[in-house]
Write a protein that holds these residues in place. Structure first.
Motif, mmCIF file in Angstrom:
data_model
loop_
_atom_site.group_PDB
_atom_site.id
_atom_site.type_symbol
_atom_site.label_atom_id
_atom_site.label_comp_id
_atom_site.label_asym_id
_atom_site.label_seq_id
_atom_site.Cartn_x
_atom_site.Cartn_y
_atom_site.Cartn_z
ATOM 1 N N ALA A 20 33.752 -14.327 5.269
ATOM 2 C CA ALA A 20 32.819 -13.533 6.069
ATOM 3 C C ALA A 20 33.593 -12.780 7.147
ATOM 4 O O ALA A 20 34.539 -13.305 7.736
ATOM 5 C CB ALA A 20 31.767 -14.432 6.709
ATOM 6 N N ARG A 21 33.191 -11.551 7.386
ATOM 7 C CA ARG A 21 33.791 -10.776 8.475
ATOM 8 C C ARG A 21 33.448 -11.446 9.807
ATOM 9 O O ARG A 21 32.448 -12.164 9.922
ATOM 10 C CB ARG A 21 33.260 -9.348 8.475
ATOM 11 C CG ARG A 21 33.711 -8.545 7.281
ATOM 12 C CD ARG A 21 33.275 -7.082 7.421
ATOM 13 N NE ARG A 21 33.608 -6.334 6.241
ATOM 14 C CZ ARG A 21 34.800 -5.789 5.994
ATOM 15 N NH1 ARG A 21 35.774 -5.944 6.861
ATOM 16 N NH2 ARG A 21 35.017 -5.116 4.882
ATOM 17 N N GLU A 22 34.275 -11.197 10.786
ATOM 18 C CA GLU A 22 34.032 -11.710 12.132
ATOM 19 C C GLU A 22 32.617 -11.312 12.566
ATOM 20 O O GLU A 22 32.229 -10.156 12.450
ATOM 21 C CB GLU A 22 35.064 -11.116 13.106
ATOM 22 C CG GLU A 22 35.050 -11.744 14.467
ATOM 23 C CD GLU A 22 35.622 -13.151 14.478
ATOM 24 O OE1 GLU A 22 35.018 -14.012 15.162
ATOM 25 O OE2 GLU A 22 36.642 -13.394 13.823
ATOM 26 N N GLY A 23 31.832 -12.288 12.999
ATOM 27 C CA GLY A 23 30.480 -12.031 13.462
ATOM 28 C C GLY A 23 29.415 -12.045 12.365
ATOM 29 O O GLY A 23 28.229 -11.980 12.666
ATOM 30 N N ALA A 24 29.822 -12.121 11.097
ATOM 31 C CA ALA A 24 28.856 -12.080 9.991
ATOM 32 C C ALA A 24 28.629 -13.451 9.360
ATOM 33 O O ALA A 24 27.821 -13.576 8.447
ATOM 34 C CB ALA A 24 29.318 -11.097 8.925
ATOM 35 N N ALA A 47 25.488 -26.773 -11.492
ATOM 36 C CA ALA A 47 25.936 -26.991 -10.107
ATOM 37 C C ALA A 47 26.153 -25.642 -9.433
ATOM 38 O O ALA A 47 26.627 -24.689 -10.061
ATOM 39 C CB ALA A 47 27.230 -27.792 -10.071
ATOM 40 N N PHE A 48 25.791 -25.580 -8.176
ATOM 41 C CA PHE A 48 26.061 -24.414 -7.327
ATOM 42 C C PHE A 48 26.207 -24.974 -5.920
ATOM 43 O O PHE A 48 25.249 -25.071 -5.156
ATOM 44 C CB PHE A 48 24.932 -23.386 -7.406
ATOM 45 C CG PHE A 48 25.290 -22.055 -6.798
ATOM 46 C CD1 PHE A 48 25.905 -21.078 -7.567
ATOM 47 C CD2 PHE A 48 25.012 -21.793 -5.472
ATOM 48 C CE1 PHE A 48 26.231 -19.843 -7.016
ATOM 49 C CE2 PHE A 48 25.335 -20.570 -4.909
ATOM 50 C CZ PHE A 48 25.941 -19.594 -5.680
ATOM 51 N N ASP A 49 27.421 -25.423 -5.619
ATOM 52 C CA ASP A 49 27.702 -26.115 -4.360
ATOM 53 C C ASP A 49 28.470 -25.191 -3.430
ATOM 54 O O ASP A 49 29.524 -24.669 -3.787
ATOM 55 C CB ASP A 49 28.520 -27.378 -4.626
ATOM 56 C CG ASP A 49 27.790 -28.364 -5.525
ATOM 57 O OD1 ASP A 49 26.550 -28.421 -5.471
ATOM 58 O OD2 ASP A 49 28.463 -29.071 -6.299
ATOM 59 N N VAL A 50 27.945 -24.989 -2.237
ATOM 60 C CA VAL A 50 28.512 -24.059 -1.271
ATOM 61 C C VAL A 50 29.235 -24.834 -0.175
ATOM 62 O O VAL A 50 28.688 -25.780 0.389
ATOM 63 C CB VAL A 50 27.405 -23.181 -0.651
ATOM 64 C CG1 VAL A 50 27.988 -22.187 0.338
ATOM 65 C CG2 VAL A 50 26.611 -22.460 -1.747
ATOM 66 N N TYR A 51 30.461 -24.387 0.112
ATOM 67 C CA TYR A 51 31.288 -25.025 1.138
ATOM 68 C C TYR A 51 31.895 -23.957 2.040
ATOM 69 O O TYR A 51 32.054 -22.814 1.632
ATOM 70 C CB TYR A 51 32.460 -25.793 0.505
ATOM 71 C CG TYR A 51 32.045 -26.881 -0.431
ATOM 72 C CD1 TYR A 51 31.847 -28.181 0.020
ATOM 73 C CD2 TYR A 51 31.854 -26.619 -1.791
ATOM 74 C CE1 TYR A 51 31.468 -29.188 -0.845
ATOM 75 C CE2 TYR A 51 31.473 -27.627 -2.664
ATOM 76 C CZ TYR A 51 31.289 -28.902 -2.188
ATOM 77 O OH TYR A 51 30.913 -29.898 -3.049
ATOM 78 N N THR A 52 32.264 -24.379 3.247
ATOM 79 C CA THR A 52 33.160 -23.575 4.073
ATOM 80 C C THR A 52 34.412 -24.407 4.282
ATOM 81 O O THR A 52 34.372 -25.637 4.261
ATOM 82 C CB THR A 52 32.542 -23.194 5.440
ATOM 83 O OG1 THR A 52 32.185 -24.374 6.135
ATOM 84 C CG2 THR A 52 31.344 -22.280 5.264
ATOM 85 N N LYS A 53 35.507 -23.719 4.469
ATOM 86 C CA LYS A 53 36.784 -24.401 4.691
ATOM 87 C C LYS A 53 36.782 -24.992 6.101
ATOM 88 O O LYS A 53 36.501 -24.280 7.072
ATOM 89 C CB LYS A 53 37.925 -23.390 4.519
ATOM 90 C CG LYS A 53 39.284 -23.985 4.487
ATOM 91 C CD LYS A 53 40.308 -22.903 4.161
ATOM 92 C CE LYS A 53 41.694 -23.471 4.174
ATOM 93 N NZ LYS A 53 42.695 -22.436 3.898
ATOM 94 N N ALA A 54 37.063 -26.277 6.214
ATOM 95 C CA ALA A 54 36.992 -26.961 7.513
ATOM 96 C C ALA A 54 37.864 -26.283 8.573
ATOM 97 O O ALA A 54 37.458 -26.162 9.729
ATOM 98 C CB ALA A 54 37.385 -28.430 7.360
ATOM 99 N N SER A 55 39.035 -25.826 8.192
ATOM 100 C CA SER A 55 39.951 -25.211 9.155
ATOM 101 C C SER A 55 39.691 -23.713 9.350
ATOM 102 O O SER A 55 40.325 -23.085 10.193
ATOM 103 C CB SER A 55 41.398 -25.423 8.705
ATOM 104 O OG SER A 55 41.626 -24.777 7.462
ATOM 105 N N HIS A 56 38.767 -23.143 8.567
ATOM 106 C CA HIS A 56 38.464 -21.702 8.657
ATOM 107 C C HIS A 56 37.010 -21.484 8.220
ATOM 108 O O HIS A 56 36.748 -21.121 7.077
ATOM 109 C CB HIS A 56 39.436 -20.929 7.771
ATOM 110 C CG HIS A 56 39.336 -19.441 7.860
ATOM 111 N ND1 HIS A 56 39.057 -18.752 9.020
ATOM 112 C CD2 HIS A 56 39.480 -18.497 6.901
ATOM 113 C CE1 HIS A 56 39.040 -17.458 8.764
ATOM 114 N NE2 HIS A 56 39.287 -17.277 7.488
ATOM 115 N N PRO A 57 36.053 -21.732 9.111
ATOM 116 C CA PRO A 57 34.644 -21.756 8.724
ATOM 117 C C PRO A 57 34.069 -20.433 8.226
ATOM 118 O O PRO A 57 32.974 -20.410 7.681
ATOM 119 C CB PRO A 57 33.921 -22.235 9.976
ATOM 120 C CG PRO A 57 34.892 -22.154 11.084
ATOM 121 C CD PRO A 57 36.254 -22.110 10.507
#
Length: 106
Positions: A20-24, A47-57
């Motif tokens: 995601a862009r900064e702010g989006a 399956a459709f599992d959504v994650y964000t990277k812990a070190s880069h949300p």
């Protein structure tokens, strides 16, 4: 090849990634949650599992599994996919989701 191996090999599995862009980030998260509900309701979606990277949300990773190639093609042709991707594109750093297709190790 055993029946289990045939069944496993028939599945279409992939990882979709985008940032995601900064702010989006919040808008992207809202959109992907809504989209995930639609995809999970598809007959061939396993399956459709959504994650964000812990070190880069702002980095989103989506793990997707479809019953087979036909189910994946049905997903690609779903009427809500195009509008979702069109709305997502200006909110992410990449020109589109980066797809990595995965094969099981049996």
């Amino acid at each position: 090849m055993s029946p289990r191996q045939i069944a496993v090999n028939a599945k279409k599995t992939l990882l979709a990634e985008f940032t995601a862009r900064e702010g989006a980030q919040d808008e992207v998260a809202r959109m992907i949650v809504e989209y995930a509900g639609k995809v999970r309701a598809e007959e061939g979606n396993l399956a459709f599992d959504v994650y964000t990277k812990a070190s880069h949300p702002r980095a989103f990773w989506i793990f997707e599994v479809y019953r087979d190639e036909d189910a994946f093609q049905a997903h690609l042709n779903a009427p809500y996919g195009g509008p979702f991707n069109a709305a997502l594109t200006p909110l992410i750093e990449e020109t589109a989701s980066v797809l990595t297709f995965l094969d099981p190790v049996v």
